[in-house]
Enzyme design. Sequence first.
Site, PDB file in Angstrom:
ATOM      1  N   HIS A 171       0.761  -1.295  -0.070  1.00 29.92           N
ATOM      2  CA  HIS A 171      -0.054   0.023   0.198  1.00 29.92           C
ATOM      3  C   HIS A 171       0.796   1.346   0.168  1.00 29.92           C
ATOM      4  O   HIS A 171       0.293   2.317   0.187  1.00 29.92           O
ATOM      5  CB  HIS A 171      -1.178   0.020   0.953  1.00 29.92           C
ATOM      6  CG  HIS A 171      -0.353  -0.428   2.348  1.00 29.92           C
ATOM      7  ND1 HIS A 171      -0.433  -1.508   3.029  1.00 29.92           N
ATOM      8  CD2 HIS A 171       0.542   0.249   3.436  1.00 29.92           C
ATOM      9  CE1 HIS A 171       0.084  -1.483   4.081  1.00 29.92           C
ATOM     10  NE2 HIS A 171       0.930  -0.541   4.409  1.00 29.92           N
ATOM     11  N   HIS A 200       8.762  -0.680  -2.078  1.00 28.87           N
ATOM     12  CA  HIS A 200       9.448   0.149  -1.312  1.00 28.87           C
ATOM     13  C   HIS A 200      10.286   0.982  -1.519  1.00 28.87           C
ATOM     14  O   HIS A 200      10.909   1.762  -0.754  1.00 28.87           O
ATOM     15  CB  HIS A 200       9.800  -0.610   0.036  1.00 28.87           C
ATOM     16  CG  HIS A 200       8.734  -1.344   0.900  1.00 28.87           C
ATOM     17  ND1 HIS A 200       8.998  -1.888   2.140  1.00 28.87           N
ATOM     18  CD2 HIS A 200       7.449  -1.153   0.849  1.00 28.87           C
ATOM     19  CE1 HIS A 200       7.836  -2.238   2.854  1.00 28.87           C
ATOM     20  NE2 HIS A 200       7.126  -1.850   1.877  1.00 28.87           N
TER      21      HIS A 200
END
Length: 457
Positions: A171, A200
């Site tokens: 997310h 990330h």
Amino acid sequence: MTQSPKITIIGAGGFVFPFRLIGDILSFPALQSARLCLMDVREDKLGPVADAARKLVAHHGFDAQVEETTDRRAALDGADFVIITFQVGGVEAYKDDVLIPRKYGIDQTVGDTLGPGGVFRFLRSVPAYEAIAADALEVCPGAVFINYANPMAMATAFLNAKGLKTVGLCHSVQGTTRMLARTLDVPYDEVNYLSAGINHQAWILKFRRGQEDLYPRLRQVMNEKHVAGRGAQELAGDDGDHSEAAQAASTYEGGNEQVRTTLMNAFGYFETESSHHASEYLPYFRKTPEMVEHYIPQRWDYYEICVGHDDQGDIDTQLAKLKEHLAPSVEYGASIVNSVVTGVPSVVYGNVPNGPGVISNLPSDACVEVPCLVDENGVQPTSIGELPLQLAALNRTNVNVQTLAVQAALTGNRENVFHAVAVDPLTAALLTLEQAREMTEELLTAHAERLPEALRA
């Protein structure tokens, strides 16, 4: 596909996330008669989640079936979708991922994605992934696999290498773009953006409102609120103001973004993972305790958060909210299931193998995070072409660790485990090769019972 698909969640007894995911699934009308099969090896953790799911189904009067089992093969049998959400070894194993490297000066704020913590979280999960793949290829070979487990790139790459059609979901893209829209006071539904890279460490390549490029204003606002302002040489002997007032002045919306703002200033683009987490993946921010305190003045330690976590309290809170208002969260998992079942297209940011034309200046064996079209044909990555050269260069430093760890899992080569740890950017910045070797051996010993047999001492 049938309008009553079998959706299996492996690791359904985890923290509140699996139950929130069930709420997402039931938010879509086409999935409200689905067969939800919840599987976990821990029956005591699984029961409360299954009970809450049944209460949610009954409250809204849906036809969905909720099953629970500790039998992995039974859970996979006939599944149309398989969602992976587990962490092998739980908090007990996670403790070694964090505290052993800390002895050597490697202070990981999370330690689940890269570095020694990420490498060993992945390696101790490999036997479970192999067992899932072996069963799935027999009993549900056509299933769509959705992986939420970290380390995202390593786990998703391994599952695909084992023959499972897997997309990895996070997310960070949704969270970062929403944070940036709030920062600029722009309605989120008016923002148009493009992100690509690796999990990330993806990059916001475009951030626009209509014809307006929002990047100039973003750079100005983020620098006013978050700029680090001092060089590494000064920080080595930093005696600056670390009072609570000074720390509070450097935070915004509850989070300090000096790391990501500094990266944007240096490399031109905003990164998708929080500054706490992003500081682990590069060698620039965590060389000394003083430097950590400067860039991350409010410490956030995920291991400590996990130790004090109240599972049942979280489930009860989520159940009450979802009874009152059932709506999907920002997670992509349920929207993928809905699009495959109904054929109604959606776009998600997914972690997928770097096939031809996806990101052309990252290695072909990388797992990349790009926008994907989803419909009845499944998850289809879009073509990005080349990343800006400096961004690809940063990504490659992380891809090196990921591909070496996956190679260790696929071949059983213990040297590749050491190689993966040794080329980690933060480890390489702080340790000698001898120290990195010693730390790797200590981690191999600590996790020996959980590792693939070929990697045990």
